[in-house]
Design an enzyme around this catalytic site. Structure first.
Site, PDB file in Angstrom:
ATOM      1  NE  ARG A 114      -2.975   0.479   3.543  1.00  0.00           N
ATOM      2  CZ  ARG A 114      -2.073   0.568   4.495  1.00  0.00           C
ATOM      3  NH1 ARG A 114      -1.403   1.736   4.732  1.00  0.00           N
ATOM      4  NH2 ARG A 114      -2.164  -0.212   5.607  1.00  0.00           N
TER       5      ARG A 114
ATOM      6  CE1 TYR B  83     -16.774  11.552 -14.643  1.00  0.00           C
ATOM      7  CE2 TYR B  83     -16.302  11.458 -12.309  1.00  0.00           C
ATOM      8  CZ  TYR B  83     -16.577  10.944 -13.623  1.00  0.00           C
ATOM      9  OH  TYR B  83     -16.953   9.715 -13.418  1.00  0.00           O
TER      10      TYR B  83
ATOM     11  CG  ASP C 121     -10.075  16.179 -14.102  1.00  0.00           C
ATOM     12  OD1 ASP C 121      -9.497  15.844 -14.842  1.00  0.00           O
ATOM     13  OD2 ASP C 121     -11.312  15.819 -13.655  1.00  0.00           O
TER      14      ASP C 121
ATOM     15  CE  LYS D 104     -12.926   8.309 -17.434  1.00  0.00           C
ATOM     16  NZ  LYS D 104     -13.297   9.518 -16.672  1.00  0.00           N
TER      17      LYS D 104
END
Ligand SMILES: *Cc1c(COP(=O)(O)O)cnc(C)c1O
Length: 395
Positions: free
Chosen positions: A46, A98, A170, A195
């Protein structure tokens, strides 16, 4: 070195132990320590994993940033940036966001006393007016989703300077190939790597890129503390995808420009939103702050939702699906899909009509894509009594 070269080499040197040319998938949760507390850079996956480290180095390089952090989704990356704030802090965000970012602001962070004011993305002055003494973060998305509006990053960064306000962009729609917000004065870049960066519609991931060491340390702390990290396979797939980002983005843009030009002349189309069109209100700004116009098109058809649905159901190559940025073309109807979480009145106020269709133009042959749109639109036009007299024949 140039973008294409960095995408293939940065963070991706052959493995020093085995000589493996491709970065290995380090499928392990933990790492041997030589003595208690003495490890070789990795202790628990992690906190850090070599496949993820390679991805982070490559991502930082592509954005021209000093540090990058990979997350398990774009929303997780966004969540980490918002988590830099504390109770009572204020955010100024663009008004064409978004849907998931809006939901996070309004339904998660608002519960903890972090409030957001929405400013007009087209007017940097409105960002300045929205700022308060408690403002700590400005959040901008450009080109915006789904209307492809262009927000002036440089002007907004200028308004925020000297105020101890971080500016986050973003950059998902442009991808680092077409736009590098850090070079325009932003402090933080966020990506949904789902994306264009990964580019093959086969995973969900996110990233944050920064220059400032202190902001990086805080975000790295949050990445480990909240734990929304990508597994090694997803990190590896993302690395594999980003090697071809440059060639893919050029192809996405070529196809999108071709289709936007064609669509803007079609009698069945009311409006085309594509920043590469000279008629687009943000065209000049886009030409200045981006090195290309990307692969996303917003499309308003003539007629009602019924005609829109007919168009959607007739498409064969454009698959009806959420998401964007993959090699295959997708189509969506934001009001009922990606932006359904925004109340209808607010959607309409922001210019997102129920009939708006969003195209994610893939890298298939552009003539095939055009043909698919032609046949879907012709059914649509025929249903309303055929093409107007004298209009070009598209069949
Ligand atoms: C998809 C998307 C996100 C969210 O990313 P996920 O990977 O789906 O969590 C954020 N911003 C934009 C612009 C997006 O398109």
């Amino acid at each position: 070195m140039k973008f294409e070269t960095r995408a293939i080499h940065d963070g991706q040197a052959p493995d020093p132990v085995t000589g493996a040319v491709t970065v290995p998938v380090f499928q392990t949760s933990t790492f041997q320590q030589d003595a208690p507390g003495r490890h070789r850079g990795y202790e628990y996956a992690r906190t850090g994993n070599p496949t993820r480290s390679a991805l982070e180095t490559a991502l930082a390089s592509l954005e021209g940033g000093k540090h990058a952090l990979a997350f398990s989704s774009g929303v997780a990356a966004t969540n980490a940036v918002f988590s830099l704030l504390k109770q009572g802090d204020h955010i100024v965000a663009g008004d064409d966001l978004y849907g998931g970012t809006y939901r996070l602001l309004e339904r998660v962070f608002s519960k903890w006393g972090i409030t957001t004011t929405y400013a007009d993305g087209g007017d940097p002055e409105s960002f300045r007016r929205a700022m308060r003494s408690s403002t700590r973060l400005v959040w901008v998305e450009t080109p915006t989703n789904p209307l492809l509006k262009i927000v002036d990053i440089k002007a907004i960064a200028k308004e925020s300077r000297n105020r101890n306000v971080l500016v986050a962009v973003d950059n998902t729609f442009a991808s680092p190939f077409f736009q590098n917000p850090l070079s325009l004065g932003a402090d933080i870049v966020v990506h949904s790597t789902t994306k264009y960066i990964a580019g093959h519609s086969d995973l969900v991931g996110g990233a944050v890129v920064v220059n400032d060491d202190e902001v990086y340390r805080e975000l790295k702390f949050l990445q480990n503390a909240a734990g929304a990290v990508p597994g090694p396979w997803d990190a590896w797939l993302t690395l594999r995808g980003l090697k071809t980002l440059a060639v893919r983005m050029k192809a996405h843009e070529e196809n999108a420009l071709f289709l936007a030009n064609f669509l803007s002349r079609h009698p069945g189309v009311k409006r085309v939103h594509y920043p590469g069109l000279k008629s687009h209100p943000g065209h000049r700004l886009a030409a200045r702050q981006m090195s290309g116009f990307g692969g996303m098109i917003g499309l308003e058809l003539k007629g009602s939702l019924k005609e829109t649905d007919r168009f959607l159901s007739r498409l064969k190559l454009f698959t009806l699906a959420e998401s964007l940025g993959g090699v295959e073309s997708l189509v969506s109807n934001p009001a009922r899909m990606t932006h359904a979480s925004i109340p209808r009145q607010q959607r309409l106020a922001r210019g997102i009509a129920d009939t708006l269709v969003r195209l994610s133009v893939g890298i298939e042959n552009k003539a095939d894509l055009k043909e698919d749109l032609v046949q879907a639109l012709s059914g649509e036009t025929a249903a309303r009594g055929g093409l107007p007299k004298g209009s070009p024949v598209y069949l």
